[in-house]
Write a protein that holds these residues in place. Structure first.
Motif, short mmCIF file in Angstrom:
data_model
loop_
_atom_site.label_atom_id
_atom_site.label_comp_id
_atom_site.label_asym_id
_atom_site.label_seq_id
_atom_site.Cartn_x
_atom_site.Cartn_y
_atom_site.Cartn_z
N GLY A 1 0.82 -1.21 0.00
CA GLY A 1 0.00 0.00 0.00
C GLY A 1 0.85 1.26 0.00
N VAL A 2 0.22 2.38 0.30
CA VAL A 2 0.89 3.67 0.23
C VAL A 2 1.99 3.81 1.27
CG1 VAL A 2 0.52 6.15 0.59
CG2 VAL A 2 -1.05 4.86 -0.85
N LEU A 3 1.73 3.37 2.50
CA LEU A 3 2.70 3.54 3.58
C LEU A 3 3.61 2.32 3.68
CD1 LEU A 3 0.46 5.21 6.29
CD2 LEU A 3 1.98 6.29 4.65
N ARG A 4 4.93 2.56 3.64
CA ARG A 4 5.91 1.47 3.62
C ARG A 4 7.10 1.86 4.50
NH1 ARG A 4 5.94 1.96 -2.94
NH2 ARG A 4 3.68 1.70 -3.22
N GLU A 5 7.29 1.13 5.58
CA GLU A 5 8.42 1.42 6.45
C GLU A 5 9.65 0.63 6.02
OE1 GLU A 5 6.48 2.79 10.70
OE2 GLU A 5 7.29 0.78 10.53
N VAL A 6 10.79 1.10 6.46
CA VAL A 6 12.05 0.37 6.31
C VAL A 6 12.55 0.10 7.72
CG1 VAL A 6 14.41 0.41 5.42
CG2 VAL A 6 12.57 1.54 4.14
N VAL A 7 12.83 -1.17 8.03
CA VAL A 7 13.25 -1.55 9.37
C VAL A 7 14.57 -2.31 9.33
CG1 VAL A 7 10.85 -1.67 10.17
CG2 VAL A 7 12.01 -3.77 9.42
N THR A 8 15.28 -2.27 10.45
CA THR A 8 16.49 -3.06 10.65
C THR A 8 16.21 -4.08 11.74
OG1 THR A 8 17.94 -1.24 9.98
CG2 THR A 8 18.93 -3.02 11.29
N LEU A 9 16.47 -5.35 11.46
CA LEU A 9 16.17 -6.40 12.42
C LEU A 9 17.25 -6.49 13.49
CD1 LEU A 9 14.86 -9.29 10.14
CD2 LEU A 9 13.61 -7.38 11.14
N GLN A 10 16.80 -6.73 14.72
CA GLN A 10 17.70 -7.00 15.84
C GLN A 10 17.56 -8.48 16.20
OE1 GLN A 10 19.68 -4.57 16.45
NE2 GLN A 10 18.52 -2.93 15.44
N THR A 11 16.48 -8.83 16.89
CA THR A 11 16.23 -10.24 17.23
C THR A 11 15.10 -10.83 16.41
OG1 THR A 11 14.76 -9.56 19.03
CG2 THR A 11 17.06 -9.94 19.59
N ALA A 12 14.37 -10.02 15.69
CA ALA A 12 13.24 -10.50 14.90
C ALA A 12 13.73 -11.24 13.66
CB ALA A 12 12.35 -9.34 14.49
N LYS A 13 12.83 -12.03 13.07
CA LYS A 13 13.14 -12.69 11.80
C LYS A 13 12.10 -12.28 10.76
CE LYS A 13 10.70 -17.08 12.58
NZ LYS A 13 10.86 -18.56 12.64
N PRO A 14 12.50 -12.19 9.48
CA PRO A 14 11.56 -11.77 8.44
C PRO A 14 10.68 -12.92 8.00
CG PRO A 14 13.72 -12.16 7.49
CD PRO A 14 13.86 -12.39 8.97
N LEU A 15 9.40 -12.64 7.79
CA LEU A 15 8.47 -13.61 7.22
C LEU A 15 8.14 -13.28 5.78
CD1 LEU A 15 5.94 -14.05 10.17
CD2 LEU A 15 7.99 -15.38 9.68
N GLY A 16 8.58 -12.10 5.33
CA GLY A 16 8.35 -11.66 3.96
C GLY A 16 9.19 -10.42 3.71
N ASN B 1 14.28 -6.63 -0.83
CA ASN B 1 14.88 -7.63 0.08
C ASN B 1 14.93 -7.21 1.54
OD1 ASN B 1 15.33 -9.45 -2.03
ND2 ASN B 1 17.33 -8.55 -2.50
N THR B 2 14.39 -6.04 1.88
CA THR B 2 14.29 -5.67 3.30
C THR B 2 12.97 -6.20 3.86
OG1 THR B 2 13.24 -3.52 2.86
CG2 THR B 2 15.67 -3.59 2.92
N PRO B 3 12.87 -6.39 5.17
CA PRO B 3 11.68 -7.05 5.74
C PRO B 3 10.37 -6.27 5.52
CG PRO B 3 13.50 -7.02 7.31
CD PRO B 3 13.89 -6.11 6.19
N ALA B 4 9.33 -7.01 5.20
CA ALA B 4 7.98 -6.44 5.07
C ALA B 4 7.05 -6.98 6.16
CB ALA B 4 7.39 -6.74 3.70
N ILE B 5 7.34 -8.18 6.67
CA ILE B 5 6.59 -8.80 7.76
C ILE B 5 7.62 -9.44 8.69
CG2 ILE B 5 4.72 -10.40 8.39
CD1 ILE B 5 3.85 -8.28 6.40
N THR B 6 7.47 -9.22 10.00
CA THR B 6 8.46 -9.77 10.93
C THR B 6 7.78 -10.51 12.09
OG1 THR B 6 8.62 -7.85 12.40
CG2 THR B 6 10.01 -7.85 10.43
N GLU B 7 8.57 -11.37 12.72
CA GLU B 7 8.12 -12.13 13.88
C GLU B 7 9.24 -12.10 14.92
OE1 GLU B 7 6.63 -16.35 13.44
OE2 GLU B 7 8.54 -16.73 14.42
N ASN B 8 8.88 -11.87 16.17
CA ASN B 8 9.88 -11.86 17.24
C ASN B 8 9.38 -12.64 18.44
OD1 ASN B 8 12.45 -10.91 18.28
ND2 ASN B 8 11.26 -9.66 19.71
N ALA B 9 10.16 -13.64 18.84
CA ALA B 9 9.85 -14.38 20.06
C ALA B 9 10.22 -13.51 21.26
CB ALA B 9 10.62 -15.69 20.09
#
Length: 268
Positions: free
Chosen positions: A134-149, A158-166
């Motif tokens: 969509g219109v709004l798109r963030e750019v993030v840097t992973l620390q302990t999270a892993k990318p799901l997409g 190739n930067t994360p669009a969906i993340t998961e963190n335990a």
């Protein structure tokens, strides 16, 4: 859903394109509605520990104690989903400087937010699917999270669009990009299954049909309200046997719901 958050989003000058908070909320709500899963609409002031799953779309404003409440909830085993453009300002609408309050929980840092348009389309991956960004798109840097997409085009490829963190016994998910309904049906369907959230009925509900439940002292006393919101009759198949509490008719197998009909029923 939080009123102060709505006011803050409505007044935000950070983006140049129209953003509708209620429209975003309803996209997430619709997934549960179509599955026949009832949800509570709560504010940041409510307790979370009794919930299996908490979804907080575009929670731009974070009140002082909210993030501690969420961290305790996830640490105890809860499943938390939040999205882009969250945790940006405090309860007085002042931006957080440096680390955002939810970044430790999410296991990432937010670098920037981009406002795309039709001239700069983008897509992102999730499992085996490709979905429109969509219109709004963030750019993030992973620390302990892993990318799901990940993003599939443009400078953020190739930067994360969906993340998961335990986190503790639970998990925190972050939807980095503004998604469409098609993606939310797939993604939230997976999260609902993981959180062991059950629909009121095991039956597949046709489009425009939903069900709510009122629980009795025992499971056999539960009452179901099967409602057809379509402007036309709809057929559906019941896996179990029910009694229509208004007409005493026995309902099983294929049934027909008339236009705007509500059937009040109970399992036999």
């Amino acid at each position: 859903m939080d009123w102060e958050n709505w006011w803050a989003l409505s007044d935000a000058q950070a983006i140049s394109r129209k953003f509708d908070y209620t429209e975003e909320l309803l996209k997430y709500y619709r997934v549960f509605w179509e599955k026949g899963i009832e949800v509570d609409i709560i504010s940041m002031d409510r307790e979370l520990l009794d919930y299996q799953l908490v979804v907080a779309p575009t929670l731009y404003l974070h009140k002082k104690e909210y993030i501690h409440k969420v961290e305790a909830y996830v640490e105890a085993g809860g499943i938390y989903v939040t999205t882009y453009w969250s945790g940006v300002v405090n309860e007085t609408d002042l931006c957080f400087i440096g680390e955002r309050p939810h970044e430790r929980l999410l296991g990432l840092s937010v670098d920037e937010i981009d406002v795309g348009n039709e001239y700069f389309p983008n897509t992102f991956s999730y499992k085996d699917g490709v979905y429109k960004a969509g219109v709004l798109r963030e750019v993030v840097t992973l620390q302990t999270a892993k990318p799901l997409g990940t993003y599939l085009q443009d400078y953020n490829v190739n930067t994360p669009a969906i993340t998961e963190n335990a986190y503790g016994k639970g998990k925190a998910y972050y939807v980095v990009v503004q998604p469409d309904l098609e993606f939310l049906k797939e993604f939230l369907g997976d999260v609902i299954e993981e959180a062991n959230v059950e629909a009121n009925l095991t039956e597949t509900l046709p489009y425009g049909v939903t069900v709510s439940k009122r629980s009795g002292k025992e499971q056999k006393d539960d009452v179901y309200f099967l409602q057809n919101f379509n402007r036309h009759p709809v057929k559906m198949v019941l896996n179990e046997c029910y009694t229509n509490l208004i007409t005493d008719e026995i309902l099983t197998g294929s049934i027909k719901l008339q236009t705007y009909q509500c059937i009040v029923m109970q399992k036999k």
